[in-house]
Design a protein around this motif. Structure first.
Motif, PDB file in Angstrom:
ATOM      1  N   ASN A   1       0.718  -3.562  -5.245  1.00  0.00           N
ATOM      2  CA  ASN A   1       2.018  -3.648  -5.917  1.00  0.00           C
ATOM      3  C   ASN A   1       2.267  -2.450  -6.833  1.00  0.00           C
ATOM      4  OD1 ASN A   1       1.691  -7.256  -6.307  1.00  0.00           O
ATOM      5  ND2 ASN A   1       2.506  -6.063  -4.605  1.00  0.00           N
ATOM      6  N   ALA A   2       1.206  -1.917  -7.417  1.00  0.00           N
ATOM      7  CA  ALA A   2       1.363  -0.751  -8.293  1.00  0.00           C
ATOM      8  C   ALA A   2       1.900   0.452  -7.515  1.00  0.00           C
ATOM      9  CB  ALA A   2       0.034  -0.406  -8.959  1.00  0.00           C
ATOM     10  N   LEU A   3       1.486   0.595  -6.259  1.00  0.00           N
ATOM     11  CA  LEU A   3       1.993   1.695  -5.441  1.00  0.00           C
ATOM     12  C   LEU A   3       3.467   1.493  -5.111  1.00  0.00           C
ATOM     13  CD1 LEU A   3      -0.770   2.718  -2.868  1.00  0.00           C
ATOM     14  CD2 LEU A   3       0.133   4.029  -4.787  1.00  0.00           C
ATOM     15  N   MET A   4       3.867   0.238  -4.908  1.00  0.00           N
ATOM     16  CA  MET A   4       5.282  -0.046  -4.666  1.00  0.00           C
ATOM     17  C   MET A   4       6.121   0.360  -5.884  1.00  0.00           C
ATOM     18  SD  MET A   4       7.884  -2.375  -5.527  1.00  0.00           S
ATOM     19  CE  MET A   4       7.088  -3.902  -6.018  1.00  0.00           C
ATOM     20  N   VAL A   5       5.630   0.009  -7.075  1.00  0.00           N
ATOM     21  CA  VAL A   5       6.333   0.393  -8.306  1.00  0.00           C
ATOM     22  C   VAL A   5       6.363   1.917  -8.446  1.00  0.00           C
ATOM     23  CG1 VAL A   5       6.296   0.258 -10.817  1.00  0.00           C
ATOM     24  CG2 VAL A   5       5.785  -1.777  -9.460  1.00  0.00           C
ATOM     25  N   LEU A   6       5.258   2.560  -8.147  1.00  0.00           N
ATOM     26  CA  LEU A   6       5.196   4.022  -8.228  1.00  0.00           C
ATOM     27  C   LEU A   6       6.206   4.668  -7.288  1.00  0.00           C
ATOM     28  CD1 LEU A   6       3.795   6.536  -9.390  1.00  0.00           C
ATOM     29  CD2 LEU A   6       2.123   6.354  -7.521  1.00  0.00           C
ATOM     30  N   ALA A   7       6.355   4.122  -6.090  1.00  0.00           N
ATOM     31  CA  ALA A   7       7.322   4.663  -5.135  1.00  0.00           C
ATOM     32  C   ALA A   7       8.743   4.557  -5.680  1.00  0.00           C
ATOM     33  CB  ALA A   7       7.210   3.933  -3.802  1.00  0.00           C
TER      34      ALA A   7
ATOM     35  N   PHE B   1       0.207   6.883 -14.708  1.00  0.00           N
ATOM     36  CA  PHE B   1      -1.044   6.302 -14.228  1.00  0.00           C
ATOM     37  C   PHE B   1      -1.144   4.817 -14.581  1.00  0.00           C
ATOM     38  CE2 PHE B   1      -5.557   5.253 -14.630  1.00  0.00           C
ATOM     39  CZ  PHE B   1      -6.034   5.672 -13.400  1.00  0.00           C
ATOM     40  N   PHE B   2      -0.782   4.458 -15.809  1.00  0.00           N
ATOM     41  CA  PHE B   2      -1.000   3.090 -16.273  1.00  0.00           C
ATOM     42  C   PHE B   2       0.205   2.170 -16.071  1.00  0.00           C
ATOM     43  CE2 PHE B   2      -4.091   5.471 -18.911  1.00  0.00           C
ATOM     44  CZ  PHE B   2      -5.237   4.766 -18.570  1.00  0.00           C
ATOM     45  N   ILE B   3       1.416   2.692 -16.208  1.00  0.00           N
ATOM     46  CA  ILE B   3       2.583   1.819 -16.200  1.00  0.00           C
ATOM     47  C   ILE B   3       2.841   1.151 -14.851  1.00  0.00           C
ATOM     48  CG2 ILE B   3       5.126   1.939 -16.249  1.00  0.00           C
ATOM     49  CD1 ILE B   3       4.909   3.409 -18.856  1.00  0.00           C
ATOM     50  N   PRO B   4       2.612   1.791 -13.690  1.00  0.00           N
ATOM     51  CA  PRO B   4       2.818   1.049 -12.438  1.00  0.00           C
ATOM     52  C   PRO B   4       2.014  -0.246 -12.354  1.00  0.00           C
ATOM     53  CG  PRO B   4       2.663   3.380 -11.974  1.00  0.00           C
ATOM     54  CD  PRO B   4       2.339   3.223 -13.435  1.00  0.00           C
ATOM     55  N   VAL B   5       0.808  -0.238 -12.893  1.00  0.00           N
ATOM     56  CA  VAL B   5      -0.011  -1.455 -12.874  1.00  0.00           C
ATOM     57  C   VAL B   5       0.606  -2.526 -13.764  1.00  0.00           C
ATOM     58  CG1 VAL B   5      -2.300  -2.405 -13.348  1.00  0.00           C
ATOM     59  CG2 VAL B   5      -2.077  -0.089 -12.421  1.00  0.00           C
ATOM     60  N   ALA B   6       0.999  -2.148 -14.975  1.00  0.00           N
ATOM     61  CA  ALA B   6       1.594  -3.108 -15.903  1.00  0.00           C
ATOM     62  C   ALA B   6       2.938  -3.618 -15.391  1.00  0.00           C
ATOM     63  CB  ALA B   6       1.758  -2.465 -17.275  1.00  0.00           C
TER      64      ALA B   6
END
Length: 221
Positions: free
Chosen positions: A92-98, A206-211
């Motif tokens: 899901n973090a990669l989806m947010v990063l995209a 680096f950190f915000i996509p996870v959060a």
């Protein structure tokens, strides 16, 4: 499998931004209009304009960013596609990063380019044009990441726009200060503020996509 899906998500959001380019251009028009009208409300002194020019351009960029943050997740949440995105076979973090990358390319970069046109209006020294551009490029990258977190935390809440503003603006204050100081420090061969902006950019992306991904999972449950 992961990377093709990741790049497909970026292309999807860029295509959506192009189809809704009138909505996307609202932030750009707001940025130009407010920055252009501001000198009319104060004493038209070249010395005063030079003193406040950089700060005004940065603040206008921040407000334009805030105006367009609902594009990040709200549309996908409203039509139910956000749940499908969270079920994709990638983290899901990669989806947010995209989505952050697509937002930055469609909002942050155009705002940075337009800032080059506002340079002469505030009687700023010619040598500050490219430092202003570089500072806004870095600032908009950080604001895009912070905006993703603010948007995810307030998604689906009542009066989400107001709550997002109250959450987002205090987080952006240090970025605004560092970006403004970086422009002036470049004329004095100082690089401390530039290093701080670079560190903030790397840290937030680096950190915000996870959060933000964790907040989105709570929003759809």
């Amino acid at each position: 499998m992961t990377m093709p899906v990741f790049f497909s998500l970026i292309q999807r959001d860029i295509r959506q931004a192009w189809r809704n380019r009138l909505d996307v251009s609202i932030g750009l028009v707001f940025f130009v209009v407010v920055a252009a009208l501001f000198p009319l409300a104060i004493k038209p002194s070249p010395e005063l304009l030079e003193q406040i020019g950089v700060a005004v351009i940065m603040v206008c960029g921040l407000l334009a960013n805030l105006l367009t943050l609902n594009r990040l997740f709200e549309e996908d949440w409203a039509d139910g596609s956000l749940l499908q995105l969270l079920l994709l076979p990638i983290p899901n973090a990669l989806m947010v990063l995209a989505k952050m990358i697509a937002y930055y390319l469609t909002i942050g970069i155009p705002l940075s380019l337009v800032s080059l046109l506002l340079h002469t209006q505030y009687q700023l020294a010619p040598g500050l044009m490219w430092p202003i551009f570089a500072a806004i490029v870095l600032m908009m990258g950080i604001l895009s990441a912070l905006g993703a977190l603010s948007s995810a935390l307030t998604l689906g809440l009542r009066q989400a726009g107001l709550l997002m503003s109250l959450l987002h603006l205090p987080l952006c204050a240090p970025v605004l200060i560092f970006a403004s100081r970086a422009v002036y420090s470049s004329a004095e061969n100082g690089f401390a503020e530039w290093w701080l902006l670079g560190a903030l950019l790397l840290g937030t992306w680096f950190f915000i996509p996870v959060a933000a991904a964790a907040a989105l999972r709570l929003a759809v449950e």
